[in-house]
Design an enzyme around this catalytic site. Structure first.
Site, PDB file in Angstrom:
ATOM      1  N   HIS A  86       0.822  -1.431  -0.056  1.00  0.00           N
ATOM      2  CA  HIS A  86       0.006   0.159   0.133  1.00  0.00           C
ATOM      3  C   HIS A  86       0.956   1.249  -0.002  1.00  0.00           C
ATOM      4  O   HIS A  86       0.565   2.382  -0.912  1.00  0.00           O
ATOM      5  CB  HIS A  86      -1.101  -0.111   1.265  1.00  0.00           C
ATOM      6  CG  HIS A  86      -2.019  -0.782   1.011  1.00  0.00           C
ATOM      7  ND1 HIS A  86      -2.966  -1.086   1.964  1.00  0.00           N
ATOM      8  CD2 HIS A  86      -2.405  -1.948   0.022  1.00  0.00           C
ATOM      9  CE1 HIS A  86      -4.135  -1.878   1.651  1.00  0.00           C
ATOM     10  NE2 HIS A  86      -3.639  -2.276   0.412  1.00  0.00           N
ATOM     11  N   TYR A  96      -9.480   3.951   2.665  1.00  0.00           N
ATOM     12  CA  TYR A  96     -10.161   2.938   3.428  1.00  0.00           C
ATOM     13  C   TYR A  96     -11.781   2.999   3.346  1.00  0.00           C
ATOM     14  O   TYR A  96     -12.298   2.205   3.538  1.00  0.00           O
ATOM     15  CB  TYR A  96      -9.510   2.746   4.813  1.00  0.00           C
ATOM     16  CG  TYR A  96      -8.455   1.831   4.668  1.00  0.00           C
ATOM     17  CD1 TYR A  96      -7.976   0.480   4.540  1.00  0.00           C
ATOM     18  CD2 TYR A  96      -6.765   2.631   4.779  1.00  0.00           C
ATOM     19  CE1 TYR A  96      -6.900  -0.030   4.375  1.00  0.00           C
ATOM     20  CE2 TYR A  96      -5.648   1.953   4.614  1.00  0.00           C
ATOM     21  CZ  TYR A  96      -5.638   0.735   4.379  1.00  0.00           C
ATOM     22  OH  TYR A  96      -4.469   0.020   4.202  1.00  0.00           O
ATOM     23  N   GLU A 138       0.642   1.627   8.107  1.00  0.00           N
ATOM     24  CA  GLU A 138       1.170   2.446   7.076  1.00  0.00           C
ATOM     25  C   GLU A 138       1.700   3.779   7.429  1.00  0.00           C
ATOM     26  O   GLU A 138       2.597   4.166   6.907  1.00  0.00           O
ATOM     27  CB  GLU A 138       0.018   2.442   6.041  1.00  0.00           C
ATOM     28  CG  GLU A 138      -0.049   1.284   5.425  1.00  0.00           C
ATOM     29  CD  GLU A 138      -1.626   1.085   4.628  1.00  0.00           C
ATOM     30  OE1 GLU A 138      -1.986   1.776   4.563  1.00  0.00           O
ATOM     31  OE2 GLU A 138      -1.868  -0.002   4.401  1.00  0.00           O
TER      32      GLU A 138
END
Length: 405
Positions: A86, A96, A138
């Protein structure tokens, strides 16, 4: 919101359906999302969409999450791998929300009469739990990227200063920052995402390619196999454009290095590098790193390909071997010509049982890279030869569909 015991049971109750209809669900999901949010076609690999690999990969991931909903921490390895992918695609937290909306709608639409509000609510809570986990991971990866000297996030323009043909199928591209700045170091085995505009699709398309050299602070090198995809199918379109259209002096967009298939640089024990075809690229980075840092670790190099015309990096490997006193090489070709019938060359597919104690070393770590069937065979052969699965590390190119245990 914490997921309740009742919601956990509802999620677990969908496992049989996911096993039987998971790919149908994810196929519907991608079709729905890319129809409602066509801008995401610039993010997703449409070649993997067309081949069905992405739908299968997501179906397996959703199933794994549902099966382990009581303790998602057991999926940390898989989640980490996805998080790196990602970051390499510049996925951000706001994405998301889009994915969640279409995933929940797809569950409702595919299940039809078997869907009910409590089930959708359970999946909404479960999805948010996963999204929060991914976004947190992330965020840390993005922070780590910009903290490095020469690091960045998002897409950065790089100049192709050198293009070198390594075999009839594989070419290397030496990439230098167009802004004249430095490039961040990376761990041997990691990859880059590159993004090119495809006028025939009116879309940008990203692809991941392993870094094939050791870190040097100045440039990145990727080595790309020209795939056999045909227009207008997106599979192979980027590799073909890199080979046929991108020339020295051209500019391409690059994301920061990512990936969790990396050499453990803190060890002094032996290393066995086993590759098939273009899977040689991340392992070459590992080998270069070991030699550049003056490592005394014993190294075994095992590589398989069709013949010497498609065998990339033959001369560099010879040079690297001359610098390293503990490198042994074993090369497998589908067929050998008379010149290749010498020690260290074998006819047929890579077969570790033919090498025996030459390939299975005490306390060694094994790094596998190549097509999924290749990895599966080498993994199973190593296990049969007494190697522990904890010592075996592998990288599957493309969406992760291979689960070995």
């Amino acid at each position: 919101m914490m997921i309740s015991t009742e919601q956990i049971e509802l999620i677990k109750g969908t496992v049989p359906v996911l096993r039987e209809h998971g790919v149908a669900l994810t196929t519907h999901f991608y079709s729905r999302m890319l129809s409602h949010n066509p801008e995401l076609k610039n993010v997703f690999n449409l070649g993997n969409q067309g081949s069905g690999k992405q739908q299968l990969s997501l179906a397996m991931a959703v199933l794994a999450y549902a099966e382990r909903i009581e303790d998602p921490s057991v999926l940390v390895s898989a989640v980490t791998k996805i998080g790196h992918k990602h970051v390499s695609l510049d996925i951000r937290p706001e994405h998301y929300a889009i994915v969640g909306k279409h995933l929940l709608a797809s569950i409702s639409e595919v299940l039809g009469d078997d869907s009910f509000p409590e089930l959708i609510e359970a999946w909404a809570v479960a999805y948010q739990q996963l999204a929060d986990l991914m976004a947190g991971l992330e965020k840390n990866l993005y922070s780590d990227a910009v903290a490095k000297e020469g690091g960045w996030t998002g897409w950065r323009p790089f100049i192709v200063k050198q293009k070198v043909q390594e075999s009839v199928e594989i070419a290397s591209f030496y990439l230098y920052p167009a802004d004249g700045g430095k490039v961040a170091d990376f761990l041997p085995g990691q990859y880059l995402s590159v993004r090119l505009l495809l006028p025939e699709l009116n879309l940008f398309q990203p692809r991941q390619y392993s870094l094939s050299s050791a870190p040097n602070g100045t440039y990145y090198r990727i080595s790309v196999k020209k795939e056999a995809g045909k227009d207008p199918h997106p599979s192979g379109m980027i590799s073909n454009k890199l080979h046929d259209a991108v020339q020295e002096g051209d500019v391409i967009e690059v994301a920061c290095p990512a990936g969790d298939f990396t050499l453990d640089t803190g060890k002094e024990t032996p290393v066995v590098l086993i590759s098939g075809g273009v899977g040689v690229t991340p392992l070459l980075s590992m080998l270069e790193y070991l030699i550049d840092t003056g490592s005394n670790r014993e190294v075994v190099w095992v590589h398989g390909c069709r013949n010497r015309n498609v065998h990339a990096f033959q001369e560099p490997l010879t040079s690297l071997g001359a610098k390293h006193g503990k490198l042994q090489k074993h090369i497998f070709y589908d067929s050998l010509d008379e010149q290749m019938q010498v020690e260290g060359y074998y006819e047929g597919i890579v077969d570790l049982s033919r090498l025996k104690e030459q390939a299975v070393l005490q306390d060694a770590d094994y790094y596998l890279c190549g097509p999924a069937p290749f990895i599966k065979k080498q993994f199973e052969d190593l296990i049969a030869m007494g190697v522990s699965k904890e010592a075996i590390h592998y990288e599957e190119f493309g969406p992760a569909n291979l689960i070995l245990s």
